[in-house]
Design an enzyme around this catalytic site. Sequence first.
Site, PDB file in Angstrom:
ATOM      1  N   TYR A 343       0.839  -1.193   0.000  1.00  0.00           N
ATOM      2  CA  TYR A 343       0.000   0.000   0.000  1.00  0.00           C
ATOM      3  C   TYR A 343       0.878   1.248   0.000  1.00  0.00           C
ATOM      4  CZ  TYR A 343      -3.520   3.381   1.668  1.00  0.00           C
ATOM      5  OH  TYR A 343      -4.350   4.474   1.811  1.00  0.00           O
ATOM      6  N   CYS A 344       0.623   2.163  -0.948  1.00  0.00           N
ATOM      7  CA  CYS A 344       1.317   3.447  -1.022  1.00  0.00           C
ATOM      8  C   CYS A 344       2.828   3.210  -1.138  1.00  0.00           C
ATOM      9  CB  CYS A 344       0.946   4.303   0.183  1.00  0.00           C
ATOM     10  SG  CYS A 344       1.561   6.003   0.122  1.00  0.00           S
ATOM     11  N   LEU A 345       3.628   3.815  -0.280  1.00  0.00           N
ATOM     12  CA  LEU A 345       5.071   3.641  -0.327  1.00  0.00           C
ATOM     13  C   LEU A 345       5.457   2.183  -0.072  1.00  0.00           C
ATOM     14  CD1 LEU A 345       7.856   4.876  -0.595  1.00  0.00           C
ATOM     15  CD2 LEU A 345       7.705   5.634   1.780  1.00  0.00           C
TER      16      LEU A 345
END
Length: 612
Positions: A343-345
């Site tokens: 998720y995300c980074l």
Amino acid sequence: MTAHKARKTARPAGKDQAGAQLRALICPQSDPPPKPDTETAPAHPHENLDRTVRATAARLTGGVSPHAFIEAWSDWALHMARSPGRQLELIEHAQENVFKLTNYLLNIDDAAEPPFAPKAHDHRFAHAGWNRAPFEIWAQGFLAAQDWWNYATDHLRGLQPDDADRTRFMMRQMLDLMSPSNFPALNPEIIEATVQTRGRNLSEGAVHFARDFLHTMTQAHIPAPPGYQVGKDLACTPGEVVFRNDLFELIQYAPKGGTVQAEPILIVPAWIMKYYILDLSPRNSMVKYLVEQGFTVFVISWCNPTAEQAELSLEDYRKHGVMEALNAIDAIVPGEKVQAVGYCLGGTILAIAAATMARDGDDRLASITLMAAQVDFAEAGELLLFLDESQVAFLEDMMWDQGYLDRPQMARAFATIRAEDLIYSRAVRRYFLGQEDAPTDMGVWYADTTRMPARMHSEYLRGLFLENRLSAGRFAVEGQVIALKDIRAPMFVVGTEADHIAPWKSVYKTKLFTDNDLTFVLTNRGHNGGILSEPGHPGRHYRISPRPAGALYVGPDAWLARHAPRQGSWWGEWSQWLTDNSRGKADVPAMGAPEKGYAPIAAAPGAYIHQT
């Protein structure tokens, strides 16, 4: 259990060698060799004085480089000065706006549509009082000025596009500050509340302001409100911490039922915030949903780094984070591949880890899910406005001084992107209307911010955002370049329509740099709300389509036009996709593997989630 201890070096030597360490990490072998040691010797002490001065200035500006913005204004002004035709266009546009505004105000009719309207996410003028004179005049005048400046800061021949966008961003910040909604005497909602409460709203707002000011100055931790306690009301899915090192805790969640899908799931969250956005409340917990669907779920809970961990690198997060977690799962669920989720980074570092594993012949991944995660940063949205050589150097000096990027410094960057809603509308509610922020599970999580290690954040900004090395084929791990096209495990990639952190068209470009079987989903809402899209949530829709391995690339606009939205949550499609990529049911694995050094340490959500 192995432990990774991040070291902190003395400032003059260790910090000034960060650039050389970064090149060793992410530069391919074909790049020019590093300079001789005599050329990378510690800098003159006077340079430390310069960096200290710049670090002090950076704290005052929130890490925003004044030089970068002065340069943008100068570029815009000089090109505008030598463009008489463009100047005439702006004069004509101003006249058109004045004509529209005057014509509307002289012929006010309940059925007439105002000539200027705020953006969809701008709620400053939603109160009915803004539809009455004289407030309507002020609102329409402000929106007319906003429209003119948007036109004036549009791209101009010869003007650097980044400077045009940055100039527009700065002008938007100035206009937002001067909005009539920010002034009690001009805002009908504030006037109405003041009359109804006999001024109590202003006195209560003053108390809120004093409290917020004190918190801003002290940065004291604010406990979660009743009903939103972490580990009790939030992050409350039952499980055990089965591994811990200095970088993360690995949580294994208690299964439901007598059997599970054979392949376990590993969730790699972003370390820019705490992991429990994916295990928020029982009603919208992704972790709980996956467990109930019959999966064995593991989640990484990152530490909240301190100045002592300033030298943590991107490679540390890959090697001592993602890979160490995979090794632990290998021991706990032996012989099974892993369905990895980022998720995300966390999705970016998972993609780096997956490409490295593919290069090295490591086939332990059964599938890869990337949620609101970017592998290409050429179209990373308004966050790019903060990034050029001057900006990154400014941030590096600030992090060199304090050892990390602090929580308020990071939060301000995200808030200014939607300043009209996240800063000014909230300030009006709290300080002029006297309203407390209604507690929500996501609001508690959003306030529970973390720090970013200095070295890792510098590598992330330079190697990924600034130089876009991963998709350009210039990102190296352990001395060798990695390629996303090497990944053969099937992918499930999720973008969100209103994402201003990882714009969906940027997320979509994962399809451009991979050749594997890939399913793309576009869901409504933003970076967090679009991911937390549990079944039964009202107002949710998504688009989805698979891309077979080796298929031709289709651009995002063409893809959007071809796929109609489907009502409901995308979670069901994802669960079925995970099931389709599993070999079937298996016995429930034990919690941890004590005989292999992975004995349960503590109950979920562990200790790192409580670090402040």
